[in-house]
Design an enzyme around this catalytic site. Structure first.
Site, short mmCIF file in Angstrom:
data_model
loop_
_atom_site.label_atom_id
_atom_site.label_comp_id
_atom_site.label_asym_id
_atom_site.label_seq_id
_atom_site.Cartn_x
_atom_site.Cartn_y
_atom_site.Cartn_z
CD GLU A 38 -3.26 -0.20 0.41
OE1 GLU A 38 -3.09 0.92 -0.10
OE2 GLU A 38 -4.33 -0.83 0.32
CG ASN A 82 -8.79 2.62 1.48
OD1 ASN A 82 -7.62 2.87 1.22
ND2 ASN A 82 -9.23 1.38 1.62
CG ASP A 111 -7.83 -0.02 -1.77
OD1 ASP A 111 -7.29 0.83 -1.04
OD2 ASP A 111 -7.58 -1.23 -1.67
#
Length: 301
Positions: A98, A227, A277
């Site tokens: 991420e 997010n 996301d």
């Protein structure tokens, strides 16, 4: 992100596309092509339909051959024309990668592998990949003016990593027991907006603003998995992804005070198309989102 190791994780977008930094605000997304065992492959995905076809082919190959080696041979055999210019950046083993950020001073790409508690960096000049941190899970990080990293960890813990040494700046946040940070973004004044999530209950989440003097303010008290975030080019608005609700919100943003207000729904994703996301905003104000379990990157104008 969800807390479950899945077939695909699409991470945040690169703010700059490596060596094109000085030329344009080019946009790319890191995606993970992997398995439930946590084997992953970084690619830059810019053509959702082509990428979906690649994944479908991958799934069939994995089922029939039962071999990751065969899978990677298959991916490697595909020409750039087939995948429309997608370029492999890093091959490696990551659980959930991420938050890729380009470190301007260091000229390397940084990212976090959240469940593993690792930070990595990639040097495009040499091709070297280095794991330079192992420890508490890093849900997100920002790059400080002196080049150090502010790490947003678990249960409200925030620390600065400088020259290999860790210094805690926030021990924890009351009410964040059993939670972790998930995604963060710094504003031009040095504030950080940081979302938190419950690993077992995705209906529980909050958004905090942490000011340079260490003041912590809860700015949104109830979110279903906060997010990816991004600012409008004129810095009058803040986009915030609420993944479990499959919504991207837009807030009015006051750069002088850091206040956000007047939320409105900017985009919603139909059921069955994945989950919003990672998010970024390009220089023309277009909003790009990577879809968890959607095998795609979408753009909202």
């Amino acid at each position: 992100v969800t807390g479950v190791v899945a077939e695909l994780a699409l991470a945040l977008a690169l703010p700059v596309l490596l060596k094109l930094l000085a030329v344009s605000r080019a946009l790319a997304f890191l995606a993970f092509l992997g398995t439930g065992a946590g084997v992953a492959r970084f690619v830059i995905a810019r053509e959702p339909e082509r990428f979906r076809a690649l994944l479908d082919a991958r799934d069939g190959l994995a089922e029939n051959a039962g071999s990751l080696g065969g899978l990677f041979d298959f991916v490697d055999s595909m020409s750039p024309a087939v995948i429309d210019g997608a370029t492999a950046v890093v091959d490696g083993r990551f659980e959930i990668g991420e938050g890729p950020l380009w470190h301007v001073a260091d000229e390397r790409l940084y990212w976090t592998d959240i469940p593993a508690g690792h930070l990595h960096r990639y040097d495009p000049e040499t091709g070297d990949v280095e794991r330079f941190y192992e420890g508490e899970s890093v849900g997100g990080f920002t790059i400080q003016s002196d080049g150090s990293l502010a790490l947003f960890l678990t249960e409200g813990h925030v620390a600065v990593l400088r020259d290999g040494d860790m210094e805690t700046v926030i021990d924890g946040i009351a009410g964040e027991e059993g939670m972790r940070f998930n995604d963060v973004i710094a504003d031009p004044q040095g504030r950080v907006f940081a979302g938190t999530m419950d690993m077992d209950d995705f209906s529980v989440g909050r958004l905090y603003r942490i000011d340079p003097d260490g003041t912590i303010t809860e700015v949104v008290e109830s979110l279903e998995l906060p997010n990816g975030m991004g600012f409008t080019p004129d810095r009058s608005g803040l986009y915030l992804t609420e993944s479990n609700a499959n919504v991207i919100h837009r807030y009015d943003y006051d750069e002088e005070t850091g206040e956000i207000s007047d939320p409105e729904t900017f985009a919603e994703l139909p059921d069955g198309e994945g989950m919003y996301d990672g998010l970024t905003v390009d220089s023309e104000g277009r909003v790009w989102s990577a879809l968890w379990e959607g095998n795609a990157v979408v753009r909202h104008d």
